[in-house]
Design an enzyme around this catalytic site. Sequence first.
Site, PDB file in Angstrom:
ATOM      1  N   LEU A 116      10.921 -20.199  -5.142  1.00 20.82           N
ATOM      2  CA  LEU A 116       9.825 -19.694  -4.335  1.00 20.82           C
ATOM      3  C   LEU A 116       8.329 -19.516  -5.348  1.00 20.82           C
ATOM      4  O   LEU A 116       8.761 -19.499  -6.542  1.00 20.82           O
ATOM      5  CB  LEU A 116      10.243 -18.016  -4.227  1.00 20.82           C
ATOM      6  CG  LEU A 116       9.093 -17.044  -3.823  1.00 20.82           C
ATOM      7  CD1 LEU A 116       9.075 -17.055  -2.381  1.00 20.82           C
ATOM      8  CD2 LEU A 116       9.393 -15.892  -4.388  1.00 20.82           C
ATOM      9  N   ASP A 158       0.716  -1.261   0.006  1.00 22.72           N
ATOM     10  CA  ASP A 158       0.006  -0.025  -0.003  1.00 22.72           C
ATOM     11  C   ASP A 158       0.902   1.332   0.139  1.00 22.72           C
ATOM     12  O   ASP A 158       1.827   1.313   0.554  1.00 22.72           O
ATOM     13  CB  ASP A 158      -1.038  -0.207   1.292  1.00 22.72           C
ATOM     14  CG  ASP A 158      -2.121   0.985   1.003  1.00 22.72           C
ATOM     15  OD1 ASP A 158      -2.335   1.404   0.030  1.00 22.72           O
ATOM     16  OD2 ASP A 158      -2.789   1.083   2.001  1.00 22.72           O
ATOM     17  N   HIS A 176       3.037   3.632  -8.902  1.00 21.17           N
ATOM     18  CA  HIS A 176       2.816   2.050  -9.279  1.00 21.17           C
ATOM     19  C   HIS A 176       3.972   1.637 -10.141  1.00 21.17           C
ATOM     20  O   HIS A 176       4.241   0.426  -9.855  1.00 21.17           O
ATOM     21  CB  HIS A 176       1.444   2.112 -10.096  1.00 21.17           C
ATOM     22  CG  HIS A 176       0.280   2.519  -9.444  1.00 21.17           C
ATOM     23  ND1 HIS A 176      -0.201   2.136  -8.143  1.00 21.17           N
ATOM     24  CD2 HIS A 176      -0.770   3.378  -9.874  1.00 21.17           C
ATOM     25  CE1 HIS A 176      -1.252   2.765  -7.894  1.00 21.17           C
ATOM     26  NE2 HIS A 176      -1.658   2.968  -8.788  1.00 21.17           N
TER      27      HIS A 176
HETATM   28  C1  IPE Z   1      -5.137  -2.697  -0.590  1.00 23.87           C
HETATM   29  O1  IPE Z   1      -4.865  -1.349  -0.592  1.00 23.87           O
HETATM   30  C2  IPE Z   1      -5.499  -3.341  -1.932  1.00 23.87           C
HETATM   31  C3  IPE Z   1      -4.070  -3.483  -2.594  1.00 23.87           C
HETATM   32  C4  IPE Z   1      -3.079  -3.426  -1.822  1.00 23.87           C
HETATM   33  C5  IPE Z   1      -4.191  -4.172  -3.498  1.00 23.87           C
HETATM   34  P1  IPE Z   1      -6.151  -0.293  -0.678  1.00 23.87           P
HETATM   35  O2  IPE Z   1      -5.564   0.973  -1.018  1.00 23.87           O
HETATM   36  O3  IPE Z   1      -7.087  -0.607  -2.040  1.00 23.87           O
HETATM   37  O4  IPE Z   1      -7.006  -0.244   0.541  1.00 23.87           O
HETATM   38  P2  IPE Z   1      -7.800   0.474   1.219  1.00 23.87           P
HETATM   39  O5  IPE Z   1      -8.863   1.322   0.475  1.00 23.87           O
HETATM   40  O6  IPE Z   1      -7.011   1.743   1.901  1.00 23.87           O
HETATM   41  O7  IPE Z   1      -8.583   0.045   2.463  1.00 23.87           O
HETATM   42  C1  IPE Z   2      -1.208   0.231  -3.533  1.00 22.03           C
HETATM   43  O1  IPE Z   2      -1.097   1.471  -3.390  1.00 22.03           O
HETATM   44  C2  IPE Z   2      -1.387  -0.247  -5.011  1.00 22.03           C
HETATM   45  C3  IPE Z   2      -2.873  -0.675  -5.206  1.00 22.03           C
HETATM   46  C4  IPE Z   2      -3.981  -0.517  -4.368  1.00 22.03           C
HETATM   47  C5  IPE Z   2      -3.130  -1.167  -6.433  1.00 22.03           C
HETATM   48  P1  IPE Z   2      -2.313   2.549  -3.567  1.00 22.03           P
HETATM   49  O2  IPE Z   2      -2.617   2.838  -4.990  1.00 22.03           O
HETATM   50  O3  IPE Z   2      -3.320   2.019  -2.718  1.00 22.03           O
HETATM   51  O4  IPE Z   2      -1.610   3.849  -2.863  1.00 22.03           O
HETATM   52  P2  IPE Z   2      -2.376   4.702  -1.897  1.00 22.03           P
HETATM   53  O5  IPE Z   2      -2.908   4.066  -0.762  1.00 22.03           O
HETATM   54  O6  IPE Z   2      -3.546   5.689  -2.360  1.00 22.03           O
HETATM   55  O7  IPE Z   2      -1.158   5.733  -1.298  1.00 22.03           O
HETATM   56 MG    MG Z   3      -4.083   2.406  -0.590  1.00 23.47          MG
END
Ligand code: IPE
Ligand code: IPE
Ligand code: MG
Length: 249
Positions: free
Chosen positions: A135, A38, A55
Site C-alpha cells: 500500500l 476529523d 490526536h
Molecule cells: C480538515 O479538518 C483538516 C484535516 C483533517 C487535517 P479541519 O478540522 O481543519 O477542517 P474545518 O476547519 O472543520 O473545515
Molecule cells: C482532526 O481533528 C485533526 C486535525 C485537523 C489535525 P480536529 O482537531 O479537527 O478535531 P475537531 O474537528 O476539532 O473535533
Molecule cells: Mg476539525
Amino acid sequence: VNGAEAVAQGAPDSGPTGFSAKPLAVQAVPAHVAIIMDGNGRWAAGRGLPRVEGHRRGVEAVRRAVRSAIDLGVRYLTIYSFSSENWRRPAAEVADLMGLLNVRVRIIGERAGLSADIAGLLDEAEERTRSNTGLTLVVAFNYGGRQEILRAVRRLASAVAEGRLAPEAIDFDALSGALDTTGIPDPDLVIRTSGEQRLSNFLTWQTAYAEYVIVPEFWPDFDDDAFRAALDEYHRRDRRFGGLSGKAG
Ligand code: IPE
Ligand code: IPE
Ligand code: MG
C-alpha cells in the site's frame, strides 16, 4: 485518457444491480481512498480530555485504517493529517500534532518554510520506505489543495517563460503531473468523519469525480467495520463521470 476516464474504463463491472452479496474482494475495490480525519478534538472534549488525547487516539485510528486498507486491497490510502490552515491553531496544539506524526512513504503538501527537523523527518520517512511495494500511504501534511494548484501553475508558468513548454501543451495531464500527487491515481472515494459536509481544501483538483462518504463517527472511533461500511456505501454508488448510468438498464 485522464484519471477519471482511466478509472471508469478500468473499473470492473459491479453488475446490473450495482450491489451484490459478493465479498468486497471480488467487487471493484476503490484503488485510492482518501480520508479527511476529523473530530479528534470533539472526541476528547466529549470525554473531558485535552485535545491532544484525541490526536493520540487519532494516530491509533490511522494504524487501524492502514491495516484495513491493506486487508481490503486498497492500493493508495491518503490521509489528511495537517492542513495549511491548521497553523491557525494554538502553537501548543500544533506542537502536539507534530510530535505524534508517524509518517510513511509519500508526503504531499508544502515543504518550504517547515522547520528543518520536521522537513528532515518527512524526507527520511519517504527515503526509508521508498522500496516498499505494498500500500502507498500518502500523507497530506501542511497541505492545501489550492496552494498545491498554485505551486503547480507557477512551475508550468516558469517552464513556459523559459521556452521549455508551449502554453497549448498545458492540458489535464500536464497540470496533474505538476501537482504533488504526480503518479498517484485520483481518489475514487473520499471519507470524512465527524459529519462535516465539506472538503476543507483537500485534494481540490484530484477529487473532481470522487465519491464522498461522510460518516458521523469521530476519527478516533473509526474502525475496520466503519471502513468496510464506507466501502459498501461506495459500491452502491453509480459513477457516471458525466455520462449515462452503467447500472440502470
Ligand atoms: C480538515 O479538518 C483538516 C484535516 C483533517 C487535517 P479541519 O478540522 O481543519 O477542517 P474545518 O476547519 O472543520 O473545515
Ligand atoms: C482532526 O481533528 C485533526 C486535525 C485537523 C489535525 P480536529 O482537531 O479537527 O478535531 P475537531 O474537528 O476539532 O473535533
Ligand atoms: Mg476539525
